[in-house]
Design an enzyme around this catalytic site. Structure first.
Site, PDB file in Angstrom:
ATOM      1  N   GLU A 426     133.224  59.570  51.288  1.00  0.00           N
ATOM      2  CA  GLU A 426     131.967  58.989  51.782  1.00  0.00           C
ATOM      3  C   GLU A 426     131.560  57.749  51.002  1.00  0.00           C
ATOM      4  OE1 GLU A 426     128.934  62.012  52.030  1.00  0.00           O
ATOM      5  OE2 GLU A 426     130.061  63.159  53.487  1.00  0.00           O
ATOM      6  N   GLU A 502     135.615  67.515  55.384  1.00  0.00           N
ATOM      7  CA  GLU A 502     134.496  68.270  54.808  1.00  0.00           C
ATOM      8  C   GLU A 502     133.715  68.867  55.962  1.00  0.00           C
ATOM      9  OE1 GLU A 502     132.892  66.127  51.381  1.00  0.00           O
ATOM     10  OE2 GLU A 502     130.971  67.020  51.870  1.00  0.00           O
TER      11      GLU A 502
END
Ligand code: GAL
Length: 811
Positions: A426, A502
């Site tokens: 991210e 994730e």
């Protein structure tokens, strides 16, 4: 005689030298470290007279003993990646433990076999953080990233036949992490003495380019130091028997390359984690100059559009979890038996893969993944050039990223468990063309160093990565959450597959249930706990069932890594602005390693070998008589009937009306009455297959102890995890008990820590008293180096005391 033997062992193990044919010695610096710590501001005032410094054992985490303090690393921030726009006061984001400051470590060692023909390597498997290394008063080097493995050639600084003093300075700034990073020399420090003519550190690279049932081609590349050398490589099977030997003197630059056949190979997989060993021997003429052994596995991996990931020719989905590096109550200090216990728990759940979020894994975790059979996604960074936290890795990215990746790959590439690399998580660099360039730069470094494994990035800004080309250039596009964008990403990206890098981020507290039972995002309660009906997630995340649908229905979804396998210190979402709260709620298991209900939801899908039949909530709801108290069953069976005090509540069957209904059996209208709830599960033919009961408990009466190990290794670091629970007079577990307990350890071991999994508890882990949380806690007992017996006694006011014995053995 016994004394003599144990004196021998103490001498041998204290020094902990591993000698291989006298050509190489590995000295692990564990004991007699001197340690002190100061504030960042007055670091220069630290006294270098170490007579008053603490004596510690490494691996060591200077912050884990606390105390917890709301003020530590209090961050006034808006967490942009969580969609926040206005700064709020975040407490406990990094665990509220004192990791900030400057730490100094010192150790003395001597190398009696050192002479002018020797080379000495000083190896750190991780140092938190910004390590500066001094030997005999002289600075020999520094690094920045706390998770990186690194080494220095210290040959020219060694004093022969004298004591050498190693000093390490570590600096941890506040606002440098999004979770508890730990502090200090939390991984091993080793000194390797070898001949000048020898194998380079991390110089072997073993791959298996051809793998069939009948034959495997083993490619062994070995980088050496020195001229005119011969290399002998011996391949041993798992029993240590020699299979084949290959000798070569042809060298390409400084690298030998051998191609060796192994007939009828035993293939490595999570189910059959078969390991071979390669012994590399370097000769000058007839003189053996160096010898190392490298474990490896024979396996093939392939990633194909539409089909997914295959291992040894078989399509295999990643049934994975993300793990942070901290080990709960013992913090970041690496400990093999604590990791082994985590992996055993995950195995039973049916997990086959692990992602080291968001940094380099410990070498111990990789060794155990090889041995126990886990596929591994090894990650490197949580930040690139753009910051998430003020003092994060972005400060070092441009200068360090390449060397940190090179070391990651070189140190770990022979582990068969690693099947994919991740260059980031991210990263805010997902926006814009600079970020795409960085993604390519990092991926190219991985490819250059290891052409055998693909690279992913965990992406949350999926739309931005579609627009910028970032997602398209990756080997494997990884999506963090964003289940609603899977289809679109699959259509838009050219790879023909999507990884759930994730998933879920469902939050819950073990044994805590909230009413009414409804799905909710960022839900908060007055006690700062989350409900174990497993319906609460974050604004960016979802309940497990939504991922399960994609995983089960789409062949191009190659698996998932659930956030997270275990709770970890810090990141207290949804309570990051509330105090006290100092650890996460995301774990499928709590911080003590005890399973939450969700454990059984995943197990019912993933562990296809064993039955799962689990019922929730507990049945002690004094004051809720007559009120709606739904009952959920997580099971590998398709249907079941529920009974409350013998009365049927009807049969429920899994169905496709919603993701929840597909994976859970739910009786939403049950009214609470004390007594017994019973579930009877049916097999495919409708026959009774299994049943379970939960009874309302009376008052806490007696303590029960259960150890995960009966015997420990007498090595001063092995751990037994003893689960403490409390039952009533009839032996029924008391699920709401919160009694304060005391722990006493006698004999050949010590009390190491305790943990109850309560994210709001400010009791310190290393103090031998703690409250039960939802009727349970875990005590960690550590062996010492004397072979013998350990007794743990647990007591609590008004409760029958319990005692357990654990033996310790040298072997
Ligand atoms: C993700 C992030 C993780 C963790 C998680 C919590 O976005 O990658 O590190 O913060 O959210 O849900």
């Amino acid at each position: 005689m016994k004394n003599l033997i144990s004196t021998f062992y103490i001498l041998f193990f204290t020094v902990s030298i591993l000698a291989q044919n006298n050509v190489r010695e590995v000295l692990t610096l564990e004991k007699n470290w001197k340690f002190t710590k100061g504030d960042l501001k007055n670091a220069q005032d630290i006294s270098f007279d170490d007579s008053k410094w603490e004596t510690v054992v490494v691996p060591h985490d200077w912050a884990i003993k606390g105390p917890f303090d709301k003020e530590i690393d209090k961050q006034m921030v808006a967490i942009v990646q969580n969609g926040e726009k206005v700064p709020t006061e975040k407490t406990g984001r990094t665990g509220a433990l004192p990791y900030i400051g400057v730490g100094w470590y010192r150790n003395e060692f001597s190398l009696p076999n050192f002479n002018k023909d020797k080379k000495v390597i000083l190896l750190f498997e991780g140092a938190m953080s910004e390590p500066e290394i001094f030997l005999n008063g002289k600075k020999i080097g520094s690094r920045n990233y706390g998770y990186s493995y690194f080494y220095f050639d210290i040959t020219e600084h060694i004093l022969a036949n004298k004591k050498n003093t190693l000093a390490v300075k570590l600096t941890n700034k506040g606002l440098s992490s999004r979770w508890y990073p730990g502090a200090g020399l939390y991984r091993n420090v080793r000194i390797i003495t070898k001949n000048k003519e020898s194998i380079k550190q991390w110089g072997t690279f073993i791959t298996t380019p051809i793998v069939t049932k009948e034959l495997a081609k083993i490619n062994v590349k070995t980088k050496v130091l020195g001229e005119g050398l011969t290399l002998v490589t011996k391949i041993l099977d798992a029993q240590g028997s020699l299979i084949t030997t290959n000798k070569t003197s042809s060298i390409y630059g400084n690298e030998f390359e051998q191609n060796i056949a192994v007939n009828n190979p035993n293939l490595w997989s999570p189910e059959t984690p078969y390991l071979y060993t390669s012994i590399s021997q370097v000769y000058k003429g007839t003189i053996l100059k160096d010898e190392i052994s490298t474990r490896f596995g024979i396996r093939s991996i392939k990633y194909e559009a539409e089909k997914g990931f295959s291992l040894n020719g078989e399509i295999t989905k990643f049934k994975g979890v993300c793990l942070h590096h901290d080990l709960g109550p013992i913090g970041a200090a690496v400990n093999k038996s604590a990791i082994r216990r985590q992996l055993r728990i995950l195995k039973d759940m049916g997990v086959n893969a692990i992602r080291s979020a968001h940094n380099m894994p410990s070498l111990e975790q990789l060794e155990l993944s090889d041995e126990m059979g886990f596929l591994f996604l090894a990650e490197s960074f949580d930040e690139w050039a753009k910051p998430k936290v003020e003092n994060g890795y972005h400060r070092f990215f441009e200068e360090d990223a390449e060397k940190d990746i090179v070391n990651l790959v070189h140190a770990t590439r022979n582990h068969p468990s690693i099947v994919m690399w991740s260059s980031g998580n991210e990263v805010p660099d997902q926006w814009g063309s600079d970020g795409a360039k960085r993604a390519k730069w990092l991926q190219d470094i991985f490819h250059r160093e290891d052409p055998t494994r693909p690279v992913t990035v965990g992406m949350d800004q999926v739309k931005a990565t579609m627009a910028s080309g970032f997602g398209a250039l990756l080997d494997i596009p990884g999506l963090n959450y964003r289940t609603h964008l899977y289809e679109e990403a699959y259509e838009s990206f050219p790879q023909g597959l999507i990884l759930g890098s994730e998933t879920a981020s469902t939050v819950s507290s073990r044994g805590i249930y909230k009413f009414p039972v409804i799905e909710a995002k960022m839900k908060q309660y007055d006690d700062f706990q989350s409900s174990s009906y497993d319906l609460e997630a974050c604004s960016w995340s979802n309940i497990p069932d939504e991922d399960s649908v994609l995983q089960d229905d789409k062949p191009w979804v190659i698996g998932e890594f659930v956030w997270t396998g275990f709770d970890y210190l810090g990141e207290t979402t949804p309570y990051d602005t509330k105090w006290p709260s100092r650890s996460s709620y995301f774990g499928i298991n709590d911080l003590a390693g005890l399973p939450k209900d969700r454990y059984y939801l995943y197990r019912s899908r993933w562990n296809t070998k064993e039955e799962t039949l689990h019922m929730l909530p507990h049945w002690n709801w004094e004051g809720r008589e007559g009120e709606i108290t739904p009952v959920f069953v997580y099971t590998s069976y398709d249907s079941a009937e529920l009974f409350v005090n013998g009365k049927s509540m009807g049969i429920q069957k899994k169905n496709n009306s919603s993701p929840k209904n597909r994976y859970r059996l739910m009786w939403m209208d049950v009214k609470y009455e004390p007594g017994t709830i019973k579930v009877v599960a049916f097999d495919d033919e409708g026959k009774v297959a299994s049943e379970k009961e939960i009874k309302t408990a009376g008052k806490p009466y007696k303590l029960i102890l259960e150890s995960d190990q009966k015997t420990l290794k007498a090595n001063g670091k092995d751990l037994a995890f003893v689960t403490v629970s409390v039952v009533d007079k009839n032996g029924i577990p008391c699920p709401t008990a919160t009694n304060q307990l005391k722990f006493k350890v006698k004999g050949d071991g010590m009390f190491r820590a305790a943990s109850n999994g309560d994210a709001t508890s400010l009791e310190m882990f290393h103090v031998p008293t703690m409250k039960l949380f939802s009727g349970k806690l875990v005590v960690l007992v550590q062996s010492d180096e004397e072979q013998g017996e350990i007794d743990l006694t647990v007591s609590g006011k008004g409760l029958k005391t319990a005692k357990i014995n654990i033996s310790t053995k040298k072997y």
